[in-house]
Design a protein around this motif. Sequence first.
Motif, PDB file in Angstrom:
ATOM      1  N   GLY A   1       9.060   7.649   8.561  1.00 11.30           N
ATOM      2  CA  GLY A   1      10.264   7.132   9.193  1.00 11.30           C
ATOM      3  C   GLY A   1      10.059   6.598  10.596  1.00 11.30           C
ATOM      4  N   SER A   2       8.870   6.748  11.146  1.00 11.95           N
ATOM      5  CA  SER A   2       8.620   6.243  12.499  1.00 11.95           C
ATOM      6  C   SER A   2       8.418   4.727  12.469  1.00 11.95           C
ATOM      7  CB  SER A   2       7.392   6.928  13.107  1.00 11.95           C
ATOM      8  OG  SER A   2       6.229   6.611  12.365  1.00 11.95           O
ATOM      9  N   LEU A   3       8.736   4.095  13.589  1.00 13.84           N
ATOM     10  CA  LEU A   3       8.563   2.653  13.711  1.00 13.84           C
ATOM     11  C   LEU A   3       7.079   2.327  13.827  1.00 13.84           C
ATOM     12  CD1 LEU A   3       9.764  -0.217  14.221  1.00 13.84           C
ATOM     13  CD2 LEU A   3       9.750   0.370  16.658  1.00 13.84           C
ATOM     14  N   ARG A   4       6.583   1.463  12.942  1.00  9.34           N
ATOM     15  CA  ARG A   4       5.203   0.982  13.053  1.00  9.34           C
ATOM     16  C   ARG A   4       5.177  -0.156  14.063  1.00  9.34           C
ATOM     17  NH1 ARG A   4       1.825  -0.355   7.682  1.00  9.34           N
ATOM     18  NH2 ARG A   4       2.507   1.787   7.306  1.00  9.34           N
ATOM     19  N   PHE A   5       6.035  -1.156  13.864  1.00  6.04           N
ATOM     20  CA  PHE A   5       6.216  -2.233  14.832  1.00  6.04           C
ATOM     21  C   PHE A   5       7.365  -3.132  14.409  1.00  6.04           C
ATOM     22  CE2 PHE A   5       2.535  -3.510  12.161  1.00  6.04           C
ATOM     23  CZ  PHE A   5       3.098  -4.572  11.478  1.00  6.04           C
ATOM     24  N   GLN A   6       7.835  -3.898  15.369  1.00  3.86           N
ATOM     25  CA  GLN A   6       8.855  -4.916  15.152  1.00  3.86           C
ATOM     26  C   GLN A   6       8.127  -6.228  14.877  1.00  3.86           C
ATOM     27  OE1 GLN A   6      11.218  -5.533  18.653  1.00  3.86           O
ATOM     28  NE2 GLN A   6      12.622  -6.945  17.663  1.00  3.86           N
ATOM     29  N   LEU A   7       8.550  -6.959  13.841  1.00 10.13           N
ATOM     30  CA  LEU A   7       7.924  -8.247  13.546  1.00 10.13           C
ATOM     31  C   LEU A   7       8.337  -9.278  14.587  1.00 10.13           C
ATOM     32  CD1 LEU A   7       8.291  -8.529   9.672  1.00 10.13           C
ATOM     33  CD2 LEU A   7       6.285  -7.883  10.987  1.00 10.13           C
TER      34      LEU A   7
ATOM     35  N   ASP B   1       0.809  -1.226   0.000  1.00  7.37           N
ATOM     36  CA  ASP B   1       0.000   0.000   0.000  1.00  7.37           C
ATOM     37  C   ASP B   1       0.844   1.279   0.000  1.00  7.37           C
ATOM     38  OD1 ASP B   1       0.979   0.153   2.583  1.00  7.37           O
ATOM     39  OD2 ASP B   1      -0.980  -0.002   3.554  1.00  7.37           O
ATOM     40  N   ARG B   2       2.192   1.143   0.009  1.00  4.79           N
ATOM     41  CA  ARG B   2       3.146   2.249  -0.072  1.00  4.79           C
ATOM     42  C   ARG B   2       3.128   3.172   1.144  1.00  4.79           C
ATOM     43  NH1 ARG B   2       1.409   4.987  -5.208  1.00  4.79           N
ATOM     44  NH2 ARG B   2       2.881   6.549  -4.519  1.00  4.79           N
ATOM     45  N   THR B   3       2.539   2.744   2.251  1.00  4.37           N
ATOM     46  CA  THR B   3       2.507   3.572   3.459  1.00  4.37           C
ATOM     47  C   THR B   3       3.696   3.308   4.367  1.00  4.37           C
ATOM     48  OG1 THR B   3       1.192   1.964   4.691  1.00  4.37           O
ATOM     49  CG2 THR B   3      -0.015   3.680   3.452  1.00  4.37           C
ATOM     50  N   GLY B   4       4.550   2.380   3.974  1.00  4.64           N
ATOM     51  CA  GLY B   4       5.701   2.049   4.795  1.00  4.64           C
ATOM     52  C   GLY B   4       6.632   1.098   4.083  1.00  4.64           C
TER      53      GLY B   4
ATOM     54  N   ASN C   1      14.287  -9.870  14.170  1.00  3.06           N
ATOM     55  CA  ASN C   1      15.183  -8.941  13.492  1.00  3.06           C
ATOM     56  C   ASN C   1      14.592  -8.297  12.244  1.00  3.06           C
ATOM     57  OD1 ASN C   1      15.527 -11.759  12.632  1.00  3.06           O
ATOM     58  ND2 ASN C   1      16.941 -10.913  11.133  1.00  3.06           N
ATOM     59  N   ALA C   2      13.332  -7.921  12.309  1.00  4.22           N
ATOM     60  CA  ALA C   2      12.700  -7.214  11.192  1.00  4.22           C
ATOM     61  C   ALA C   2      11.682  -6.232  11.748  1.00  4.22           C
ATOM     62  CB  ALA C   2      12.020  -8.199  10.243  1.00  4.22           C
ATOM     63  N   ALA C   3      11.441  -5.177  10.975  1.00  7.14           N
ATOM     64  CA  ALA C   3      10.499  -4.155  11.421  1.00  7.14           C
ATOM     65  C   ALA C   3       9.834  -3.504  10.224  1.00  7.14           C
ATOM     66  CB  ALA C   3      11.225  -3.095  12.250  1.00  7.14           C
ATOM     67  N   ILE C   4       8.698  -2.893  10.500  1.00  5.90           N
ATOM     68  CA  ILE C   4       8.007  -2.086   9.498  1.00  5.90           C
ATOM     69  C   ILE C   4       8.057  -0.642   9.980  1.00  5.90           C
ATOM     70  CG2 ILE C   4       5.764  -1.541   8.477  1.00  5.90           C
ATOM     71  CD1 ILE C   4       5.232  -4.513   8.272  1.00  5.90           C
ATOM     72  N   TYR C   5       8.458   0.235   9.058  1.00 10.96           N
ATOM     73  CA  TYR C   5       8.526   1.670   9.327  1.00 10.96           C
ATOM     74  C   TYR C   5       7.486   2.382   8.474  1.00 10.96           C
ATOM     75  CZ  TYR C   5      12.884   0.496  11.592  1.00 10.96           C
ATOM     76  OH  TYR C   5      13.814  -0.064  12.430  1.00 10.96           O
ATOM     77  N   ASN C   6       6.893   3.416   9.034  1.00 12.15           N
ATOM     78  CA  ASN C   6       5.920   4.235   8.316  1.00 12.15           C
ATOM     79  C   ASN C   6       6.630   5.156   7.328  1.00 12.15           C
ATOM     80  OD1 ASN C   6       3.542   3.319   9.719  1.00 12.15           O
ATOM     81  ND2 ASN C   6       4.338   4.435  11.495  1.00 12.15           N
TER      82      ASN C   6
END
Length: 176
Positions: free
Chosen positions: A113-119, A76-79, A105-110
Motif C-alpha cells: 500500500g505504500s507509494l512507489r512513485f507518482q508518474l 509482476d504483481r508487486t504493485g 495524475n497517476a501513481a504506482i503503489y506497492n
Amino acid sequence: MSQLISEIRTKWEFDDGLLFESFCRWDGTSTSFEDTKKNMLYALEHPVVRFEQYLVLEHGVEVRLPISETPYFLEDRTGVLVVFNEEPSKFSTPEFPWFFNYPDNAAIYNADGSLRFQLRSHGIGSYIGAVHHTTTPENPNALGVLVGSLGHDPEWVYLVDPDNPKLISTGKWVRY
C-alpha cells in the motif's frame, strides 16, 4: 522477496445495510458480469454509503487502499497502477499520497500500500487519461496509459515502467 498481489477486492455498503463484494484476481478471474450488473442496478435505487478497496496478498493479508479509482495489476504483481480522476470522490482520501491532480495524475503503489512513485506526464496542459493495455515486440503484456492535452480526449499511448516514474513514448496515437 517481494510481496505479490493475488487479487483486488472491492466492497460496497448501501444505505439499507446490504453489502456487495467483488474481486479481480491476477489471473483474470473476477466477479461474474451478472453479479456486477445486479449491483449496478441496485445502486441506482440505493445510495452507496461506504466503499472500500483492498489488495489481497498471496498469504491472505488484506491491505486497504483509501481510493475509489480502479487499481490495475502490474505485470509482476508487486504493485498496482492507479489513474486519478480530476476530482476525488467522496470515498477517496483527497491528499498525498492518495490523490494526485493533473498533469501528473497517476501513481504506482506497492503491494503493502505504500507509494512507489507518482508518474510524470508532460507537464502543464497534459493529463493521464486512462490505463491502456498494449502490445510491443519487447513486451507483449505491456501496461500503458493514454496521455492527452487538456480539453481533448487522451490520445498518445505511453508505456509504464514499474521501476521508473518517466513514461515511455510508443509513438502510437489513438483517435476517438
